[in-house]
Design an enzyme around this catalytic site. Sequence first.
Site, PDB file in Angstrom:
ATOM      1  CE  LYS A 234      -3.955  -1.959   2.509  1.00 25.53           C
ATOM      2  NZ  LYS A 234      -4.786  -1.804   3.722  1.00 25.53           N
TER       3      LYS A 234
ATOM      4  CD  GLU B 157      -0.500  -2.979   5.731  1.00 27.77           C
ATOM      5  OE1 GLU B 157      -0.095  -2.194   4.848  1.00 27.77           O
ATOM      6  OE2 GLU B 157      -0.592  -4.207   5.564  1.00 27.77           O
TER       7      GLU B 157
ATOM      8  CG  HIS C 139      -2.975   4.951   5.505  1.00 29.88           C
ATOM      9  ND1 HIS C 139      -2.051   5.505   4.656  1.00 29.88           N
ATOM     10  CD2 HIS C 139      -2.902   3.614   5.309  1.00 29.88           C
ATOM     11  CE1 HIS C 139      -1.449   4.551   3.965  1.00 29.88           C
ATOM     12  NE2 HIS C 139      -1.937   3.398   4.350  1.00 29.88           N
TER      13      HIS C 139
END
Length: 336
Positions: free
Chosen positions: A129, A199, A203
């Site tokens: 990503k 994950e 962000h």
Amino acid sequence: MNSQTIASQSPIAVGVLGFGGLGQAATRVLMPKTEMQLVAAADKQGYVYDARGLEPQTCIEAYRDRGSVGYVESGGVLSQQSIADLIQAAPNVQGYFLALPNLPNTFMASVVQQFIASGWRGVLVDALKRTSAMEQIYALRDELQAAGITYMTGCGATPGLLTAAATVAAQSYTEIHSVKITFGVGIANWEAYRATIREDIAHMPEYDVDSARAMSDEEVAALLDRTDGILQLENMEHADDLMLELAGICDRDQVTVGGIVDTRNSKKPLSTNVQVTGRTFEGKISTHTFTLGDETSMAANVCGPAFGYLKAGITLHQRGQHGLYTAAEVMPQFVR
């Protein structure tokens, strides 16, 4: 060598590294396939290898009930260095899908370096990503080429399927103004995708990779309680920007990625899409929109493309084309 030539040969022997939600889904995606055969899998505690083929459900049950595929009765081995041991134990695996969490941010590059050092030659595919994680892989491109490894990076949904769609859509324009990727993910139970959810949390504005990685399951659950299970993500550090820049489509600052993850409902909170806006040679400003069907899950949209790019990587590898490729450079090949 084309895909028909590959189809006439024995099935491609593939492995899956990482056996959380994404890794388990990858094994299920392979079950009806005849062109690929799952022969190897690894998690943090062990690995399993059988050149004759693995039974995905047996691997899933071993991981679910005992915590590792290393407990599979036939071919399972417990190991604290499972990836390195599997590489040595299974030299005939032609390609691996790295269904691994990228926490810490250097983890994927460290795994790739193990493959380079091992002398193994084949195809690796990731669904990375973060831009910064992919930059670390990009820095290894010369070493990958010298090692005889064909590496396909950013080959999931986003980056991956949607990045490739943006690359095709861009052909209508003489200049690209923006690429906007918006995703909706619905997961009925976040614990099935713990690494992926962490994950995503990394962000969020008040978190980063280290703080998200350090969160206990209880802390993640408490955060989701506060947000009613919803994660809203904006201006994410997503490697679609690097991939589109490397492909010459646009500058990375013209690419934006964001979305909504619902961790309590399998129904998507919004339709996943990519919008490519540009100017045609006649001077017209227009936007192409490519939308994924709401019925396709995150796992389907990640694992399907990953194996399609793995098949494409096998073709490149058989032609002697080694090194690094992105999903914006190569078309995936459908795995029958």
